[in-house]
Design a protein around this motif. Structure first.
Motif, PDB file in Angstrom:
ATOM      1  N   ILE A 165       1.979   6.659   7.334  1.00 24.66           N
ATOM      2  CA  ILE A 165       1.256   6.341   6.382  1.00 24.66           C
ATOM      3  C   ILE A 165       0.560   5.094   6.301  1.00 24.66           C
ATOM      4  N   ARG A 167      -4.056   4.303   7.499  1.00 25.66           N
ATOM      5  CA  ARG A 167      -5.019   4.478   8.894  1.00 25.66           C
ATOM      6  C   ARG A 167      -5.889   2.862   9.050  1.00 25.66           C
ATOM      7  N   SER A 168      -5.329   1.906   8.786  1.00 27.57           N
ATOM      8  CA  SER A 168      -5.993   0.855   9.108  1.00 27.57           C
ATOM      9  C   SER A 168      -6.190   0.339  10.561  1.00 27.57           C
ATOM     10  N   ILE A 170      -5.743  -2.218  12.071  1.00 29.93           N
ATOM     11  CA  ILE A 170      -4.628  -3.206  12.638  1.00 29.93           C
ATOM     12  C   ILE A 170      -3.176  -2.613  12.833  1.00 29.93           C
ATOM     13  N   SER A 191      -4.677   7.771   1.820  1.00 34.24           N
ATOM     14  CA  SER A 191      -4.772   8.058   0.366  1.00 34.24           C
ATOM     15  C   SER A 191      -5.091   9.306   0.006  1.00 34.24           C
ATOM     16  N   ARG A 192      -6.006  10.114   0.721  1.00 32.97           N
ATOM     17  CA  ARG A 192      -6.565  11.468   0.379  1.00 32.97           C
ATOM     18  C   ARG A 192      -5.376  12.509   0.953  1.00 32.97           C
ATOM     19  N   LEU A 196       1.436  14.484   0.408  1.00 35.37           N
ATOM     20  CA  LEU A 196       1.836  13.629   1.137  1.00 35.37           C
ATOM     21  C   LEU A 196       3.352  13.913   1.744  1.00 35.37           C
ATOM     22  N   ALA A 209       3.038   2.082   6.240  1.00 38.69           N
ATOM     23  CA  ALA A 209       2.035   0.930   6.408  1.00 38.69           C
ATOM     24  C   ALA A 209       0.760   1.128   5.411  1.00 38.69           C
ATOM     25  N   ILE A 210       1.369   0.707   4.154  1.00 39.60           N
ATOM     26  CA  ILE A 210       0.480   1.057   2.733  1.00 39.60           C
ATOM     27  C   ILE A 210       0.172   0.049   2.148  1.00 39.60           C
ATOM     28  N   ARG A 212       2.144  -0.958  -0.802  1.00 44.77           N
ATOM     29  CA  ARG A 212       2.724  -0.444  -1.980  1.00 44.77           C
ATOM     30  C   ARG A 212       3.985  -0.705  -2.080  1.00 44.77           C
ATOM     31  N   VAL A 232       4.388  -5.500   3.461  1.00 47.34           N
ATOM     32  CA  VAL A 232       5.029  -6.747   2.893  1.00 47.34           C
ATOM     33  C   VAL A 232       4.347  -6.996   1.547  1.00 47.34           C
ATOM     34  N   ASN A 233       5.441  -6.715   0.367  1.00 46.93           N
ATOM     35  CA  ASN A 233       4.575  -6.779  -1.105  1.00 46.93           C
ATOM     36  C   ASN A 233       5.332  -7.829  -1.658  1.00 46.93           C
ATOM     37  N   GLY A 264       8.024  -7.810  10.578  1.00 49.71           N
ATOM     38  CA  GLY A 264       7.460  -9.234  10.257  1.00 49.71           C
ATOM     39  C   GLY A 264       7.615 -10.085  11.588  1.00 49.71           C
TER      40      GLY A 264
HETATM   41  P1  NAP Z   1      -4.693  -1.650   4.569  1.00 50.10           P
HETATM   42  O1  NAP Z   1      -5.680  -1.894   5.648  1.00 50.10           O
HETATM   43  O2  NAP Z   1      -4.797  -1.869   3.059  1.00 50.10           O
HETATM   44  O3  NAP Z   1      -4.293   0.273   4.613  1.00 50.10           O
HETATM   45  C1  NAP Z   1      -3.349   0.555   3.753  1.00 50.10           C
HETATM   46  C2  NAP Z   1      -3.416   2.211   4.041  1.00 50.10           C
HETATM   47  O4  NAP Z   1      -2.465   2.826   3.075  1.00 50.10           O
HETATM   48  C3  NAP Z   1      -4.781   2.822   4.084  1.00 50.10           C
HETATM   49  O5  NAP Z   1      -5.009   3.657   5.157  1.00 50.10           O
HETATM   50  C4  NAP Z   1      -4.740   3.824   2.746  1.00 50.10           C
HETATM   51  O6  NAP Z   1      -5.406   4.740   2.571  1.00 50.10           O
HETATM   52  C5  NAP Z   1      -3.274   3.912   2.789  1.00 50.10           C
HETATM   53  N1  NAP Z   1      -2.794   4.296   1.446  1.00 50.10           N
HETATM   54  C6  NAP Z   1      -2.955   3.521   0.390  1.00 50.10           C
HETATM   55  N2  NAP Z   1      -2.416   4.200  -0.817  1.00 50.10           N
HETATM   56  C7  NAP Z   1      -1.954   5.431  -0.176  1.00 50.10           C
HETATM   57  C8  NAP Z   1      -1.245   6.335  -1.043  1.00 50.10           C
HETATM   58  N3  NAP Z   1      -1.146   6.343  -2.241  1.00 50.10           N
HETATM   59  N4  NAP Z   1      -1.074   7.561  -0.399  1.00 50.10           N
HETATM   60  C9  NAP Z   1      -1.151   7.398   0.925  1.00 50.10           C
HETATM   61  N5  NAP Z   1      -1.612   6.398   1.755  1.00 50.10           N
HETATM   62  C10 NAP Z   1      -2.127   5.433   1.130  1.00 50.10           C
HETATM   63  O7  NAP Z   1      -3.255  -2.360   5.014  1.00 50.10           O
HETATM   64  P2  NAP Z   1      -2.771  -2.500   6.313  1.00 50.10           P
HETATM   65  O8  NAP Z   1      -3.429  -4.005   6.910  1.00 50.10           O
HETATM   66  O9  NAP Z   1      -2.585  -1.442   7.376  1.00 50.10           O
HETATM   67  O10 NAP Z   1      -1.416  -3.055   5.904  1.00 50.10           O
HETATM   68  C11 NAP Z   1      -0.338  -2.160   5.237  1.00 50.10           C
HETATM   69  C12 NAP Z   1       0.976  -2.932   5.002  1.00 50.10           C
HETATM   70  O11 NAP Z   1       1.433  -3.617   6.000  1.00 50.10           O
HETATM   71  C13 NAP Z   1       0.503  -4.174   3.916  1.00 50.10           C
HETATM   72  O12 NAP Z   1       1.655  -4.377   2.851  1.00 50.10           O
HETATM   73  C14 NAP Z   1       0.581  -5.618   4.828  1.00 50.10           C
HETATM   74  O13 NAP Z   1       0.872  -6.615   4.238  1.00 50.10           O
HETATM   75  C15 NAP Z   1       1.556  -5.071   5.659  1.00 50.10           C
HETATM   76  N6  NAP Z   1       1.439  -5.627   7.109  1.00 50.10           N
HETATM   77  C16 NAP Z   1       2.434  -6.273   7.706  1.00 50.10           C
HETATM   78  C17 NAP Z   1       2.417  -6.589   8.806  1.00 50.10           C
HETATM   79  C18 NAP Z   1       3.655  -7.522   9.424  1.00 50.10           C
HETATM   80  O14 NAP Z   1       3.507  -8.171  10.347  1.00 50.10           O
HETATM   81  N7  NAP Z   1       4.995  -7.282   8.816  1.00 50.10           N
HETATM   82  C19 NAP Z   1       1.287  -6.940   9.493  1.00 50.10           C
HETATM   83  C20 NAP Z   1       0.118  -6.080   9.069  1.00 50.10           C
HETATM   84  C21 NAP Z   1       0.351  -5.610   7.688  1.00 50.10           C
HETATM   85  P3  NAP Z   1      -6.983   4.960   2.718  1.00 50.10           P
HETATM   86  O15 NAP Z   1      -7.437   4.535   4.175  1.00 50.10           O
HETATM   87  O16 NAP Z   1      -7.366   6.175   2.463  1.00 50.10           O
HETATM   88  O17 NAP Z   1      -7.381   3.771   1.985  1.00 50.10           O
END
Ligand code: NAP
Length: 287
Positions: A165, A167-168, A170, A191-192, A196, A209-210, A212, A232-233, A264
């Protein structure tokens, strides 16, 4: 069922111990000290914590590190000149620009300005392309850490249904490529994606990886699944929590990563590992 807890903290500690030995050998036998430069723009508190943890990691394993802090309103050209300076600095083998960058900065241009052979975050298009064709040099740290944790879970990924879950660039997309290389059948949700839960309930491996808090609830998880929580929220009470409703999902999953202490610490361990790898590549050390 009560899930096996996959402790990223413990796995990362083991990896850092091994890296410390490796760095010791590079220093004594080859007179090479791996070097990492971290660039931080602005004063975002979360970014400051991440950068501090990266510096601590470097100290622990013996990697030389330097931090470059620029004001939030820094113009693009000033940041680009710093990257250029680091690109040409022989004691630096890895350059990391902490994301997110302020709005006035073209982040993609910055990532592309980093020399591909110093891009220890694996975000330069050259390294992204190499990952795509299965010849990765620097794999992005969080997805690489996730794969190590999956190995730790003991699950053979061949032929398994993996659902991600998010598609970023990173996390979601690179982890999908890595799972595909391990012969999993991969579905990327976002999100679309509707509905789900229809996708997530098929998942032998579920990566969340959302961004939320506690978004993934127990009714979305297949019994026995391996659940990797990347989120990480920060909650209103100041505590951290993941994207998975941990207590309830742990009752149903076969294995699960906690937050904090899961993905992390692995991200940092993989950054250190990529920096050591880069120092080896720069000095043609194959041992
Ligand atoms: P991001 O760029 O904001 O991507 C979030 C993804 O979640 C997007 O693809 C989004 O879809 C999808 N999403 C949002 N709401 C949704 C829903 N209701 N249903 C289904 N999919 C949904 O975030 P990210 O950079 O990948 O990071 C994700 C999380 O991981 C964050 O909490 C971040 O802090 C954490 N993180 C942690 C580490 C670590 O080292 N622990 C490293 C990187 C990130 P859309 O593309 O359609 O908008």
């Amino acid at each position: 069922m009560s899930a096996k807890v996959i402790s990223g903290k413990e796995v990362a500690a083991r990896i850092k111990q091994e890296l410390a030995r490796e760095v010791g050998l590079l220093k004594t036998k080859y007179n090479v000290t791996p070097g990492l430069a971290v660039v931080l723009v602005g004063e975002d508190p979360a970014s400051q914590v991440y950068v501090r943890n990266k510096e601590k990691g470097c100290d622990l394993v013996g990697i030389y590190s330097e931090k470059h802090v620029l004001p939030a309103d820094v113009p693009q050209d000033k940041l680009m000149s710093l990257i250029e300076q680091l690109n040409n600095d022989a004691k630096i083998h890895g350059i990391l620009v902490q994301l997110p960058l302020p709005e006035q900065i073209d982040s993609q241009a910055v990532l592309e300005a980093i020399r591909a052979d110093k891009d220890v975050d694996g975000f330069h298009p050259y390294n992204v392309g190499k990952l795509m064709v299965g010849e990765a040099r620097f794999v992005p740290c969080t997805p690489q850490g996730i794969m190590v944790l999956l190995k730790e879970s003991g699950m053979d990924l061949k032929g398994k249904q993996a659902v991600i879950i998010g598609r970023s660039n990173i996390v979601g997309k690179p982890v999908a490529l890595l799972l595909l290389q391990e012969h999993a059948t991969v579905t990327i949700c976002h999100s679309r994606t509707k509905p789900l839960s229809e996708q997530t309930l098929r998942a032998d491996v579920l990566v969340a990886a959302i961004g939320r808090p506690r978004f993934v609830t127990a009714d979305m998880v297949k019994p026995g699944a391996v659940v990797i929580d990347v989120g990480v929220n920060r909650l209103p009470d100041g505590k951290l929590c993941g994207d998975v409703d941990y207590d309830a999902v742990a009752e149903k999953a076969g294995a699960i990563t906690p937050v904090p202490g899961g993905v992390g610490p692995m991200t940092i361990a993989m950054l250190l590992s990529n920096t050591v790898k880069s120092a080896r590549l720069h000095n043609n050390i194959v041992e």
